[in-house]
Design an enzyme around this catalytic site. Sequence first.
Site, PDB file in Angstrom:
ATOM      1  N   CYS A 220       0.798  -1.219   0.000  1.00  0.00           N
ATOM      2  CA  CYS A 220       0.000   0.000   0.000  1.00  0.00           C
ATOM      3  C   CYS A 220       0.834   1.273   0.000  1.00  0.00           C
ATOM      4  O   CYS A 220       0.295   2.360  -0.207  1.00  0.00           O
ATOM      5  CB  CYS A 220      -0.937  -0.009   1.209  1.00  0.00           C
ATOM      6  SG  CYS A 220      -2.090  -1.403   1.223  1.00  0.00           S
ATOM      7  N   HIS A 299      12.551   0.649   5.374  1.00  0.00           N
ATOM      8  CA  HIS A 299      12.280  -0.755   5.026  1.00  0.00           C
ATOM      9  C   HIS A 299      12.766  -1.658   6.156  1.00  0.00           C
ATOM     10  O   HIS A 299      13.935  -1.618   6.539  1.00  0.00           O
ATOM     11  CB  HIS A 299      13.003  -1.120   3.722  1.00  0.00           C
ATOM     12  CG  HIS A 299      12.360  -2.243   2.978  1.00  0.00           C
ATOM     13  ND1 HIS A 299      12.117  -3.474   3.536  1.00  0.00           N
ATOM     14  CD2 HIS A 299      11.889  -2.321   1.705  1.00  0.00           C
ATOM     15  CE1 HIS A 299      11.535  -4.264   2.645  1.00  0.00           C
ATOM     16  NE2 HIS A 299      11.378  -3.581   1.531  1.00  0.00           N
ATOM     17  N   HIS A 383      -1.524  19.627   7.773  1.00  0.00           N
ATOM     18  CA  HIS A 383      -2.425  18.551   7.348  1.00  0.00           C
ATOM     19  C   HIS A 383      -1.704  17.207   7.382  1.00  0.00           C
ATOM     20  O   HIS A 383      -0.509  17.126   7.077  1.00  0.00           O
ATOM     21  CB  HIS A 383      -2.941  18.813   5.925  1.00  0.00           C
ATOM     22  CG  HIS A 383      -3.545  20.172   5.752  1.00  0.00           C
ATOM     23  ND1 HIS A 383      -4.775  20.521   6.271  1.00  0.00           N
ATOM     24  CD2 HIS A 383      -3.075  21.289   5.122  1.00  0.00           C
ATOM     25  CE1 HIS A 383      -5.047  21.776   5.971  1.00  0.00           C
ATOM     26  NE2 HIS A 383      -4.032  22.268   5.268  1.00  0.00           N
ATOM     27  N   HIS A 387      -2.407   6.757   5.627  1.00  0.00           N
ATOM     28  CA  HIS A 387      -2.969   5.692   4.799  1.00  0.00           C
ATOM     29  C   HIS A 387      -4.197   5.069   5.460  1.00  0.00           C
ATOM     30  O   HIS A 387      -4.129   4.608   6.605  1.00  0.00           O
ATOM     31  CB  HIS A 387      -1.911   4.621   4.542  1.00  0.00           C
ATOM     32  CG  HIS A 387      -2.460   3.352   3.965  1.00  0.00           C
ATOM     33  ND1 HIS A 387      -3.251   3.334   2.833  1.00  0.00           N
ATOM     34  CD2 HIS A 387      -2.348   2.055   4.373  1.00  0.00           C
ATOM     35  CE1 HIS A 387      -3.593   2.090   2.572  1.00  0.00           C
ATOM     36  NE2 HIS A 387      -3.072   1.302   3.483  1.00  0.00           N
ATOM     37  N   ASN A 420     -10.378   0.885   1.946  1.00  0.00           N
ATOM     38  CA  ASN A 420      -8.922   0.856   1.762  1.00  0.00           C
ATOM     39  C   ASN A 420      -8.640   0.676   0.270  1.00  0.00           C
ATOM     40  O   ASN A 420      -8.770  -0.428  -0.264  1.00  0.00           O
ATOM     41  CB  ASN A 420      -8.320  -0.285   2.579  1.00  0.00           C
ATOM     42  CG  ASN A 420      -6.803  -0.372   2.439  1.00  0.00           C
ATOM     43  OD1 ASN A 420      -6.190   0.344   1.646  1.00  0.00           O
ATOM     44  ND2 ASN A 420      -6.183  -1.253   3.204  1.00  0.00           N
TER      45      ASN A 420
END
Length: 492
Positions: A220, A299, A383, A387, A420
């Site tokens: 995502c 990562h 702002h 996700h 989603n």
Amino acid sequence: MPHFSNSVKLKYVKLGYQYLVNHILTLTLIPVMAGVLIEVLRLGPAGIVSLWNSLHFDLVHILCSCFFIIFVATVYFMSKPRSIYLVDYACYKPPVTCRVPFATFMEHSRLNLSNNPKSVEFQMRILERSGLGEETCLPPAIHYIPPTPTMEAARGEAEIVIFSAMDSLFKKTGLKPKDVDILIVNCSLFSPTPSLSAMVINKYKLRSNIKSFNLSGMGCSAGLISIDLARDLLQVHPNSNAVVVSTEIITPNYYQGKERAMLLPNCLFRMGGAAILLSNRRSERWRAKYRLVHVVRTHKGADDKAYRCVFEEEDKEGNVGISLSKDLMAIAGEALKSNITTIGPLVLPASEQLLFLLTLIGRKIFNPKWKPYIPDFKQAFEHFCIHAGGRAVIDELQKNLQLSAEHVEASRMTLHRFGNTSSSSLWYEMSYIEAKGRMKKGDRVWQIAFGSGFKCNSAVWKCNRTIKTPKDGPWADCIQGYPAHIPEVVKL
């Protein structure tokens, strides 16, 4: 009353501290400049003329000084990274024929899993607490009983989502297909041959020398990876336009088995996609909506648990699905911690960085049990686009970053209205803020996304101009109904 009084005093002490630290250079220079001015006034006109005449200028020295200044200025401007502008973007809005109300979803689940009522009950409990609304959409192939996840149906979904978003982008920006220099398409789970980027090139007859990329399997957060790739390409290709397409094709990835860890994505993932136009052309500066400031990628794939927490595999019956680990939120928290540790020094004001440093030193030297100081990111951003992976993700980030309900409103409302939509959810959230008329010139936006692997990626944008409330877009016909009240549990 005493408690209230103390809190007010503490508030003003904190504001004073922030102003003092953030403007320390200015506050230091003012007395120095005042001293210089007073000394000059004391000399008077005759003293100033005398001081000027005492200076000896040599033509060679003047020329060398000018050359040195020009050389330094040239090196500085040539080494400075090109500014990357987000000219505009477009989000795909599914048709009402694809709508999946709760009743429809549960009826299909009962028919598809008629021999496994416990799985149906599990999906119902998830849906009740998901934060999704009645307007989310699934592709046509999933509406069949049983679903028909064929390659043809998947291509059909990809075409309608990507081409609709691209058409809207071309219409909004006036961009012609021949003006696209770089094309990046990201879709995690559907990776056909020819690629989705080739499909776009064929549809719009893009140039033969276009630089095209197709990113798959990156979860995502792939949308921000695409933005990062586009930024790097635009740094080395002057006067270029880059189009990024972010989507997730649901059709071939609808799980039809009984494993609960794999049934969860069925309840959350919905149709969606976005097309974004980036440019490094100076001429676009005046009409562009945003300027890209930072992209930070983290990562955690070296850790086995993080690597397997979102994993595509077969169940015992051979059905392919996405398995979500119970450790997902803990792993996401660790990835977020690493990400904000990197992005903090880039965006936080000096006052917050100093407090964080002092707390860190205190924990190391004096008392390890001291509570770590969580920087106030509200001072760095106006702002937040988190996700919309699920209610738990938004709740956790709101708590950890100490955000208000308004700061996470765009994320919650996007999850409620569209579900989603994977990598494109950030752009629905950005569009929500614009539709509410809240995006002003100079506002800073923080986009945060999580993805399989496990990854946490961030992008920071600065609003280039005050954005008028758009008359089109995915929120045009429903923005007046938001923010909507979303109960903790919707009884089905």
